[in-house]
Design a protein around this motif. Structure first.
Motif, mmCIF file in Angstrom:
data_model
loop_
_atom_site.group_PDB
_atom_site.id
_atom_site.type_symbol
_atom_site.label_atom_id
_atom_site.label_comp_id
_atom_site.label_asym_id
_atom_site.label_seq_id
_atom_site.Cartn_x
_atom_site.Cartn_y
_atom_site.Cartn_z
ATOM 1 N N GLN A 48 26.785 33.936 10.867
ATOM 2 C CA GLN A 48 26.213 35.072 10.168
ATOM 3 C C GLN A 48 26.249 34.859 8.663
ATOM 4 O O GLN A 48 25.272 35.143 7.953
ATOM 5 C CB GLN A 48 26.968 36.362 10.535
ATOM 6 C CG GLN A 48 26.450 37.624 9.858
ATOM 7 C CD GLN A 48 25.041 37.976 10.283
ATOM 8 O OE1 GLN A 48 24.619 37.603 11.375
ATOM 9 N NE2 GLN A 48 24.317 38.664 9.434
ATOM 10 N N MET A 49 27.388 34.345 8.178
ATOM 11 C CA MET A 49 27.532 34.077 6.749
ATOM 12 C C MET A 49 26.496 33.059 6.294
ATOM 13 O O MET A 49 25.903 33.174 5.224
ATOM 14 C CB MET A 49 28.941 33.563 6.453
ATOM 15 C CG MET A 49 30.024 34.626 6.626
ATOM 16 S SD MET A 49 31.696 33.929 6.502
ATOM 17 C CE MET A 49 32.694 35.371 6.848
ATOM 18 N N GLY A 50 26.268 32.048 7.137
ATOM 19 C CA GLY A 50 25.276 31.025 6.817
ATOM 20 C C GLY A 50 23.881 31.616 6.721
ATOM 21 O O GLY A 50 23.083 31.239 5.867
ATOM 22 N N LYS A 51 23.587 32.573 7.581
ATOM 23 C CA LYS A 51 22.285 33.235 7.563
ATOM 24 C C LYS A 51 22.077 34.008 6.267
ATOM 25 O O LYS A 51 20.997 33.987 5.684
ATOM 26 C CB LYS A 51 22.169 34.201 8.750
ATOM 27 C CG LYS A 51 21.926 33.528 10.092
ATOM 28 C CD LYS A 51 21.773 34.571 11.178
ATOM 29 C CE LYS A 51 21.505 33.925 12.531
ATOM 30 N NZ LYS A 51 21.379 34.929 13.612
ATOM 31 N N GLU A 52 23.119 34.730 5.821
ATOM 32 C CA GLU A 52 23.001 35.523 4.599
ATOM 33 C C GLU A 52 22.783 34.620 3.386
ATOM 34 O O GLU A 52 22.002 34.936 2.497
ATOM 35 C CB GLU A 52 24.257 36.387 4.398
ATOM 36 C CG GLU A 52 24.599 37.297 5.568
ATOM 37 C CD GLU A 52 23.438 38.158 6.020
ATOM 38 O OE1 GLU A 52 22.607 38.519 5.184
ATOM 39 O OE2 GLU A 52 23.346 38.456 7.216
ATOM 40 N N GLN A 53 23.502 33.497 3.352
ATOM 41 C CA GLN A 53 23.336 32.531 2.269
ATOM 42 C C GLN A 53 21.895 32.007 2.265
ATOM 43 O O GLN A 53 21.268 31.868 1.214
ATOM 44 C CB GLN A 53 24.312 31.365 2.461
ATOM 45 C CG GLN A 53 24.312 30.348 1.327
ATOM 46 C CD GLN A 53 25.323 30.699 0.251
ATOM 47 O OE1 GLN A 53 26.203 31.512 0.473
ATOM 48 N NE2 GLN A 53 25.183 30.088 -0.896
ATOM 49 N N LYS A 54 21.401 31.736 3.464
ATOM 50 C CA LYS A 54 20.050 31.206 3.611
ATOM 51 C C LYS A 54 19.011 32.202 3.107
ATOM 52 O O LYS A 54 18.037 31.836 2.444
ATOM 53 C CB LYS A 54 19.789 30.889 5.086
ATOM 54 C CG LYS A 54 18.511 30.104 5.342
ATOM 55 C CD LYS A 54 18.660 28.676 4.866
ATOM 56 C CE LYS A 54 17.432 27.862 5.242
ATOM 57 N NZ LYS A 54 17.504 26.483 4.702
ATOM 58 N N LYS A 55 19.229 33.484 3.397
ATOM 59 C CA LYS A 55 18.294 34.522 2.956
ATOM 60 C C LYS A 55 18.221 34.595 1.432
ATOM 61 O O LYS A 55 17.143 34.749 0.855
ATOM 62 C CB LYS A 55 18.715 35.879 3.517
ATOM 63 C CG LYS A 55 18.476 36.039 5.011
ATOM 64 C CD LYS A 55 18.999 37.380 5.499
ATOM 65 C CE LYS A 55 18.834 37.523 7.006
ATOM 66 N NZ LYS A 55 19.403 38.800 7.498
ATOM 67 N N LEU A 56 19.377 34.480 0.780
ATOM 68 C CA LEU A 56 19.407 34.502 -0.682
ATOM 69 C C LEU A 56 18.687 33.278 -1.252
ATOM 70 O O LEU A 56 17.949 33.376 -2.240
ATOM 71 C CB LEU A 56 20.856 34.534 -1.178
ATOM 72 C CG LEU A 56 21.651 35.809 -0.851
ATOM 73 C CD1 LEU A 56 23.119 35.612 -1.196
ATOM 74 C CD2 LEU A 56 21.089 37.016 -1.603
#
Length: 287
Positions: A48-56
């Motif tokens: 999930q953390m990786g997804k949020e980083q990716k979105k930014l």
């Protein structure tokens, strides 16, 4: 008999031993199961953390593409394009609590983009999640994309001030006097109309576009409140243009019409100002 008793005691001991072993085995299995669950949960969180980083990162990548698109023809950004770019950049910067905020084109936009990329790359997992949750908040969108332009337009529309475009023309003169300079009043009115229809109307168009782009950031009530404020300030400016057009046509002798329109323009301006103030007070926004 004693022999049977020994056998019985031995059997009980054996059963007890087996029971203890089984109990210990169950506890061990429970520990292993718990550890596995924790690992799975951590894996989910990491994912999930990786997804949020990716979105930014994707938001930044979009900004970089827009920057290239805006500058590819002339090597620099037109003022209207910059205002849109500045808003989107600052909304992203605010989401990660960056101090790298744009305040006018300083000619180093490529550097600002690189610095913002570095900050995003160095976010911790928790910071990335927090930033993604904050991105596009009502306060950030208002401060970065709407508020400044709204205040510029309100200042321009404030017919209660002596520097207002309408008030720069001497409306209180005796229009029947021989000394009245109709050519001058026509020229002043023409210039004032250009002043109103130029920058303020462009800012209003930008505000409307930003409100629609980030509509989801506001509650229905907030969106309607800001949209209504834009409608009122637009009406006030249009009413002021009508007043100036009357003077252009040398038909400004009917002072009652001018006074009536002045009152209408002031009422509409004050309505817009009140709605903007109410929104800013709700979030303790200082602009």
């Amino acid at each position: 008999m004693k022999k049977l008793r020994r056998i019985g005691l031995g059997l009980v001991a054996s059963l007890l031993s087996i029971s203890l072993v089984a109990c210990g085995s169950t506890k061990e299995e429970q520990k292993q199961g718990s550890a596995e669950q924790e690992q799975k949960q951590m894996g989910k969180e990491q994912k999930q953390m990786g997804k949020e980083q990716k979105k930014l990162e994707q938001k930044l990548s979009k900004l970089e593409s827009e920057y290239e698109e805006y500058t590819k023809e002339k090597g620099y950004m037109e003022s209207d394009d910059y205002l849109v770019f500045e808003a989107d950049f600052n909304i992203l910067a605010k989401s990660i609590e960056s101090k790298n905020i744009l305040q006018g084109d300083d000619g180093e936009l490529d550097k600002h983009l690189k610095d913002l990329k570095t900050e995003i790359d160095h976010l911790s997992n928790n910071q990335a999640i927090k930033a993604q949750k904050r991105y596009g908040s009502a306060v950030d969108v208002y401060e970065a994309a709407i508020g400044t332009h709204m205040h510029i337009v309100l200042t321009k529309a404030d017919i209660t001030q002596h520097f207002n475009a309408v008030n720069t023309i001497e409306l209180d003169k005796d229009f029947n006097a021989d000394s009245y300079d109709y050519e001058k009043i026509d020229a002043d009115a023409t210039e004032a109309i250009k002043s109103i229809q130029g920058m303020p109307m462009k800012r209003i168009k930008l505000i409307k576009e930003e409100l629609e782009k980030y509509k989801a950031s506001f509650s229905t009530e907030e969106y309607n409140q800001l949209n209504s404020a834009v409608t009122s300030v637009t009406s006030s400016l249009n009413k002021q243009v009508e007043m100036l057009e009357v003077l252009q046509k040398e038909s400004g002798k009917d002072k009652s019409t001018l006074e009536e329109n002045t009152k209408a323009a002031e009422t509409q301006f004050l309505d817009a100002k009140e709605k903007v103030s109410a929104f800013e007070s709700k979030y303790d926004i200082q602009m």
